[in-house]
Scaffold this active site. Sequence first.
Site, short mmCIF file in Angstrom:
data_model
loop_
_atom_site.label_atom_id
_atom_site.label_comp_id
_atom_site.label_asym_id
_atom_site.label_seq_id
_atom_site.Cartn_x
_atom_site.Cartn_y
_atom_site.Cartn_z
NE ARG A 1 -4.90 -4.68 9.02
CZ ARG A 1 -4.39 -3.59 8.75
NH1 ARG A 1 -3.61 -2.90 9.60
NH2 ARG A 1 -4.76 -2.89 7.67
N GLY B 1 -14.31 -2.53 2.67
CA GLY B 1 -14.35 -2.15 1.02
C GLY B 1 -14.02 -3.02 0.23
NE ARG B 2 -8.78 -5.12 1.24
CZ ARG B 2 -7.94 -5.65 2.11
NH1 ARG B 2 -6.99 -6.59 1.83
NH2 ARG B 2 -7.86 -4.95 3.54
NE ARG C 1 -10.22 4.35 4.58
CZ ARG C 1 -10.56 3.14 5.09
NH1 ARG C 1 -11.85 2.94 4.95
NH2 ARG C 1 -9.76 2.26 5.35
NE ARG D 1 -1.07 -1.64 6.59
CZ ARG D 1 -1.53 -2.11 5.31
NH1 ARG D 1 -0.87 -3.15 4.83
NH2 ARG D 1 -2.77 -1.74 4.54
CG ASP E 1 -8.34 -3.89 6.76
OD1 ASP E 1 -8.94 -2.84 6.28
OD2 ASP E 1 -6.98 -4.16 6.52
CB SER F 1 -3.02 0.28 10.74
OG SER F 1 -2.83 -0.37 9.74
CG ASN G 1 -9.49 5.41 8.43
OD1 ASN G 1 -10.02 4.68 9.53
ND2 ASN G 1 -8.55 4.84 7.79
CD1 TRP G 2 -9.08 12.25 10.17
CD2 TRP G 2 -11.00 12.96 9.29
NE1 TRP G 2 -10.02 12.29 11.24
CE2 TRP G 2 -11.29 12.60 10.73
CE3 TRP G 2 -12.31 13.33 8.65
CZ2 TRP G 2 -12.49 13.14 11.48
CZ3 TRP G 2 -13.59 13.56 9.45
CH2 TRP G 2 -13.66 13.13 10.58
#
Length: 243
Positions: free
Chosen positions: A189, A24-25, A72, A195, A21, A197, A69-70
């Site tokens: 993670r 993106g950030r 997004r 979490r 994870d 997920s 994730n679909w």
Amino acid sequence: MSRDPKIESPVGPRHVAIIMDGNGRWAQARGRPRLFGHHAGARRVREVVEACPRLGIEYLTIFAFSTENWKRTQVEVAGLMSLFRRYIAKETRALAANNVRVRFIGDRVRLDTKLVELMDALEAQTCGNTGVNLTVALNYGGRDEVARATKRLAQDVAEGKLRPEDVDEETLPKYLDTCVLPDPDLVIRTSGEARISNFLLWQSAYAEYEFIDTLWPDFTAAELERLCRSFGTRERRFGKVPA
């Protein structure tokens, strides 16, 4: 593969699963589009896979794309699917040469034909390898996996191949996507989220968890080694009490 000697970790994790994870950030913090981070994250996978042998890790399972994730944006999803195709095509030779056995778990029905063909080919090309077992969870969700497994189990009961009274907690795992894999010992993670997920829900019932702040593109083999050493200090009782 790294030729470094194996670390002294007799009680280290045999199977590590990672929720990768923060791509993106990581990209947005650098003023770049999210897909830039996903590409950086894909490059990080190679370093982690190559570190596994000396850390005593026989099985590595990575969460690449979830059933959720679909949701997004279409641009990000399309970019991820393109990245998966390119990554598999680019890494197939290296994975095979480095004795890595690759498997994919998840529902392939929604994936495009070209991607599925590449996945099938990579599995076939590496099926005889005896090194690290790399499992990629692609269009995977723990609840979806259990639902699909239950349908297959119910079908066997309906066809008389299995008696209802014989169904127990040892039966269902035989129908899961991970039926040939041991349960994970350690689940990591990245990115600071605490979490799971929908990842390996059944399999991780007794796994140890590490939630770390590092964003996935910054995750290193050294950090993986630190987490493996930390795992080795834990007392895993599986419901028992110390003697």
